[in-house]
Every structure is written in structure tokens, then in C-alpha cells.
Design a protein around this motif. Sequence first.
Motif, PDB file in Angstrom:
ATOM      1  N   THR A  11      37.703  39.589  26.525  1.00 50.86           N
ATOM      2  CA  THR A  11      37.450  40.886  27.147  1.00 50.86           C
ATOM      3  C   THR A  11      38.196  40.930  28.471  1.00 50.86           C
ATOM      4  O   THR A  11      37.841  40.204  29.400  1.00 50.86           O
ATOM      5  CB  THR A  11      35.945  41.110  27.387  1.00 50.86           C
ATOM      6  N   PRO A  12      39.255  41.751  28.571  1.00 49.49           N
ATOM      7  CA  PRO A  12      40.008  41.825  29.831  1.00 49.49           C
ATOM      8  C   PRO A  12      39.249  42.625  30.879  1.00 49.49           C
ATOM      9  O   PRO A  12      38.381  43.435  30.553  1.00 49.49           O
ATOM     10  CB  PRO A  12      41.287  42.549  29.431  1.00 49.49           C
ATOM     11  N   SER A  13      39.585  42.379  32.132  1.00 49.76           N
ATOM     12  CA  SER A  13      39.069  43.190  33.231  1.00 49.76           C
ATOM     13  C   SER A  13      40.061  44.322  33.465  1.00 49.76           C
ATOM     14  O   SER A  13      41.266  44.120  33.355  1.00 49.76           O
ATOM     15  CB  SER A  13      38.963  42.372  34.516  1.00 49.76           C
ATOM     16  N   ILE A  14      39.555  45.489  33.780  1.00 46.49           N
ATOM     17  CA  ILE A  14      40.418  46.616  34.113  1.00 46.49           C
ATOM     18  C   ILE A  14      40.273  46.851  35.605  1.00 46.49           C
ATOM     19  O   ILE A  14      39.178  47.080  36.106  1.00 46.49           O
ATOM     20  CB  ILE A  14      40.048  47.867  33.302  1.00 46.49           C
ATOM     21  N   THR A  15      41.402  46.764  36.324  1.00 50.73           N
ATOM     22  CA  THR A  15      41.367  46.822  37.783  1.00 50.73           C
ATOM     23  C   THR A  15      42.654  47.439  38.323  1.00 50.73           C
ATOM     24  O   THR A  15      43.538  47.811  37.553  1.00 50.73           O
ATOM     25  CB  THR A  15      41.147  45.396  38.353  1.00 50.73           C
ATOM     26  N   GLU A  48      47.649  54.692  36.392  1.00 51.38           N
ATOM     27  CA  GLU A  48      48.055  53.299  36.205  1.00 51.38           C
ATOM     28  C   GLU A  48      46.875  52.383  36.480  1.00 51.38           C
ATOM     29  O   GLU A  48      46.044  52.673  37.330  1.00 51.38           O
ATOM     30  CB  GLU A  48      49.173  52.905  37.172  1.00 51.38           C
ATOM     31  N   PHE A  49      46.839  51.268  35.761  1.00 49.87           N
ATOM     32  CA  PHE A  49      45.833  50.246  36.003  1.00 49.87           C
ATOM     33  C   PHE A  49      46.337  48.923  35.462  1.00 49.87           C
ATOM     34  O   PHE A  49      47.363  48.870  34.768  1.00 49.87           O
ATOM     35  CB  PHE A  49      44.485  50.617  35.358  1.00 49.87           C
ATOM     36  N   SER A  50      45.645  47.850  35.789  1.00 49.80           N
ATOM     37  CA  SER A  50      46.010  46.524  35.297  1.00 49.80           C
ATOM     38  C   SER A  50      44.934  45.995  34.372  1.00 49.80           C
ATOM     39  O   SER A  50      43.747  46.171  34.630  1.00 49.80           O
ATOM     40  CB  SER A  50      46.172  45.550  36.469  1.00 49.80           C
ATOM     41  N   LEU A  51      45.368  45.356  33.300  1.00 53.80           N
ATOM     42  CA  LEU A  51      44.480  44.601  32.415  1.00 53.80           C
ATOM     43  C   LEU A  51      44.633  43.138  32.814  1.00 53.80           C
ATOM     44  O   LEU A  51      45.740  42.606  32.792  1.00 53.80           O
ATOM     45  CB  LEU A  51      44.884  44.762  30.956  1.00 53.80           C
ATOM     46  N   ILE A  52      43.543  42.507  33.209  1.00 58.08           N
ATOM     47  CA  ILE A  52      43.566  41.106  33.622  1.00 58.08           C
ATOM     48  C   ILE A  52      42.912  40.270  32.531  1.00 58.08           C
ATOM     49  O   ILE A  52      41.759  40.496  32.180  1.00 58.08           O
ATOM     50  CB  ILE A  52      42.807  40.902  34.949  1.00 58.08           C
ATOM     51  N   GLU A  56      48.384  39.321  33.625  1.00 60.59           N
ATOM     52  CA  GLU A  56      48.178  40.707  34.050  1.00 60.59           C
ATOM     53  C   GLU A  56      49.181  41.595  33.342  1.00 60.59           C
ATOM     54  O   GLU A  56      50.381  41.350  33.382  1.00 60.59           O
ATOM     55  CB  GLU A  56      48.341  40.851  35.560  1.00 60.59           C
ATOM     56  N   ILE A  57      48.660  42.627  32.691  1.00 55.39           N
ATOM     57  CA  ILE A  57      49.494  43.637  32.044  1.00 55.39           C
ATOM     58  C   ILE A  57      49.261  44.945  32.789  1.00 55.39           C
ATOM     59  O   ILE A  57      48.126  45.396  32.925  1.00 55.39           O
ATOM     60  CB  ILE A  57      49.134  43.803  30.553  1.00 55.39           C
TER      61      ILE A  57
END
Length: 114
Positions: free
Chosen positions: A24-28, A36-40, A96-97
Motif C-alpha cells: 500500500t503506497p503512501s500518497i503525499t 500532482e502528487f507522489s506515490l511513496i 517515489e513515483i
Amino acid sequence: MSRQANRGTESKKMVAFKMYLGITPSITNWSPAGDEFSLILENNPLVDFVELPDNHSSLIYSNLLCGVLRGALEMVQMAVEAKFIQDTLKGDGVTEIRMRFIRRIEDNLPAGEE
């Protein structure tokens, strides 16, 4: 697209990551505009048993994930850009994507077909 609409797809992405990759990635790191956002990814299962040879150190081994994300979101009429910012395979602490919404895709049917 508004940040609220983007957040509506968040839960779907989370379920898909859990279902297909077991994570489960974090969305930040949301942009001020909300497009725009990052998937960690703390753990990237695609790199568990991989080492990059010295002569291929620039290879983004998990770039497959960016293509999967773009393709899946195209299926729900969303054009996005996805690119790697950090990669645990290259020594970073996390994967990070970065995701950026481009536009909503409109169906263009030939004249006379509805």
C-alpha cells in the motif's frame, strides 16, 4: 481536474496496489494546484531479488509501474504522466513515483455512432 476528483481515484489506486503487488503506497506531496502528487513505496516487490550491473546503472528497472499506472488511468478516461523520482534499487530510501494529471480523455466516436 480538482484535487477532490483526484482524491476520488486515490482509494482505487490503493486497492489495486494492494491487490496486485501486496503493498500500500503512501500518497503525499500534493502540488498547490492539486494536479500532482507522489506515490511513496516503502517496499518495492519488483526489486527484491534484483541487482543492476554496473554497465546498466541508469536503467529504471521498475519503470513498468509507470506504464501500468498510465494505462490503467487511460482506461478510466484520465491522461497522466508518471515518472520515477527515487528508486530503492539505486540506493534511495524509498521508491517515489510522481504522478501528474494532464487531462480528462473525451471519447471521440465516428460520426453516426453513439
